[in-house]
Structure formats: structure tokens, C-alpha cells
Design an enzyme around this catalytic site. Sequence first.
Site, mmCIF file in Angstrom:
data_model
loop_
_atom_site.group_PDB
_atom_site.id
_atom_site.type_symbol
_atom_site.label_atom_id
_atom_site.label_comp_id
_atom_site.label_asym_id
_atom_site.label_seq_id
_atom_site.Cartn_x
_atom_site.Cartn_y
_atom_site.Cartn_z
ATOM 1 N N TYR A 184 -2.966 -1.416 10.141
ATOM 2 C CA TYR A 184 -2.893 -1.627 8.697
ATOM 3 C C TYR A 184 -1.562 -1.138 8.138
ATOM 4 O O TYR A 184 -0.899 -1.859 7.373
ATOM 5 C CB TYR A 184 -4.057 -0.906 8.021
ATOM 6 C CG TYR A 184 -4.109 -1.086 6.520
ATOM 7 C CD1 TYR A 184 -4.629 -2.252 5.969
ATOM 8 C CD2 TYR A 184 -3.654 -0.095 5.654
ATOM 9 C CE1 TYR A 184 -4.686 -2.430 4.589
ATOM 10 C CE2 TYR A 184 -3.704 -0.262 4.280
ATOM 11 C CZ TYR A 184 -4.227 -1.429 3.752
ATOM 12 O OH TYR A 184 -4.277 -1.600 2.391
ATOM 13 N N SER B 214 0.867 -1.178 0.000
ATOM 14 C CA SER B 214 0.000 0.000 0.000
ATOM 15 C C SER B 214 0.898 1.220 0.000
ATOM 16 O O SER B 214 2.096 1.125 0.311
ATOM 17 C CB SER B 214 -0.888 -0.010 1.249
ATOM 18 O OG SER B 214 -1.508 1.243 1.464
#
Length: 245
Positions: free
Chosen positions: A150, A137
Site C-alpha cells: 500500500y 495517503s
Amino acid sequence: MVDVSNKRIIITGGAQGIGRATAELLLKYGAKIVIIDIVDELAYSDTAKDLLYVKANLLAEQELITGFNQAIELLDDKIDVLINSAGIIKRGPAFELTNENWHNTLQLNVVSVFALSQLAANLMKDNGGGKIINFGSILSNFGGFNAAAYSTSKGAITQLTKSLSNEWAQYGIQVNAVAPGYMQTQMNNDLMNDPVRAPQVVARIPAQRWGTAEDVAKVVLFLSSELSDYVTGTIIPVDGGVLGR
């Protein structure tokens, strides 16, 4: 020319979102696809009627192993590409982050990725090589906001991808990752609907739009094909230019 015809591919988290878009694109280019996901039934369409499906909870070690073995059986005991796209995010202040949320995020986003990669690589090593594609990400590079678990997991994916590449490239196994930016997916519905944060996000993207699942799928197609045979240990941003600012 991109060609993945007859390649045997496992995609985790392929029931929806980026994983699903990737599965349908690779299927269009002739690959044989098995999706591993937690949903009871896979939704089929005219363009996805040939997708194969195995239900498994990747948070549970034995289910992960069983699910992987079932997928391999459907692929006639061979795998060319593993795409680790399954992931979770639950936004909230770090002050309120629960142990359960922390554990589940790291377990699915990192631990299961390593376990599946190890299973796949042992088969690939005996069959002349293969490709493993992880999902990082843009939060692999910066901490984000209200996403401590995350962003930690995606930072780990960056280092895992590089480490596995260092060890496995000699066996013809390329290990890479894509790093999606701000994407129009169900995972980001809360962010897209936030009247304060949503305009801030668009203002930050040089391309001046949210990304789509198809934007990421096209890069995964490249990494799945022979065009990327000398590409390994890389993290490719698919972010409309966010990390270049």
C-alpha cells in the site's frame, strides 16, 4: 463561492467511504456524478438518489475501459473531473506479503489510476481542460507498518500526480492529489479496533482525533471547483497535522 454546478464528474470507488462522501457532497453542490465501483448495486439514500452508477472491476483492463466508456455515455460524452478514489489495502508483515496481494494493490492503486487518467485527459484536452484528483495517503511520505504494498502504491501516486501535471497543465488540465491521514473508514476498521495501535495513532495526531470521510470530501470539492484553477501538481494532506510533526 465554491461552485461545481453542472460539472460532469466520474468517481471511482464511490460506493462507500471517502469516495461516497465525496460523491454526495459534490452532488449537493450541483454536479452530475457517475460512480464506478465493483459492487452489484449502489445503495441510494434521499441525498444520493441522483447518483449514476456503472459496475466495473478496475483490476481488469477491458472492464476498466468499458466501464469508463459507459460512464462517459451517461455524462453525454464529456468529463470535467475525474476522481480516482478506488483503492485497497491488506495489512500484514512484508515477510508474508503474497505476489497476488502485491500485484492487486499496485494494479488498482496505481495502474488503473494512470489508465483512467489517460482516458479522461484525452477527452479533457479536446474540451478545453479539466481536473484529475488522485488519492495518495500520508503513507506517500513514510513507509507505515505492515503496509509495504500500500505505501509503495501511494508513493507512486505522488510521483504520477506530479508527472502528469507537468505534461498536462499546458492543456488546462490540473492534476492534484489528496493525502488522507488516519481516517474513520471501513478500510481502517482493523486499525481502529486494535487495542495497541489505535491509542498510538490518536497520540500521533495533533488534532487529537481520527479524520472523517467528510474532511477529505471538502478538500476534493475545492480541487474540483474553479477556485483551484491555478493549483496543479500538489499533494494536499488531510491528516489533522500528522505530516507537520
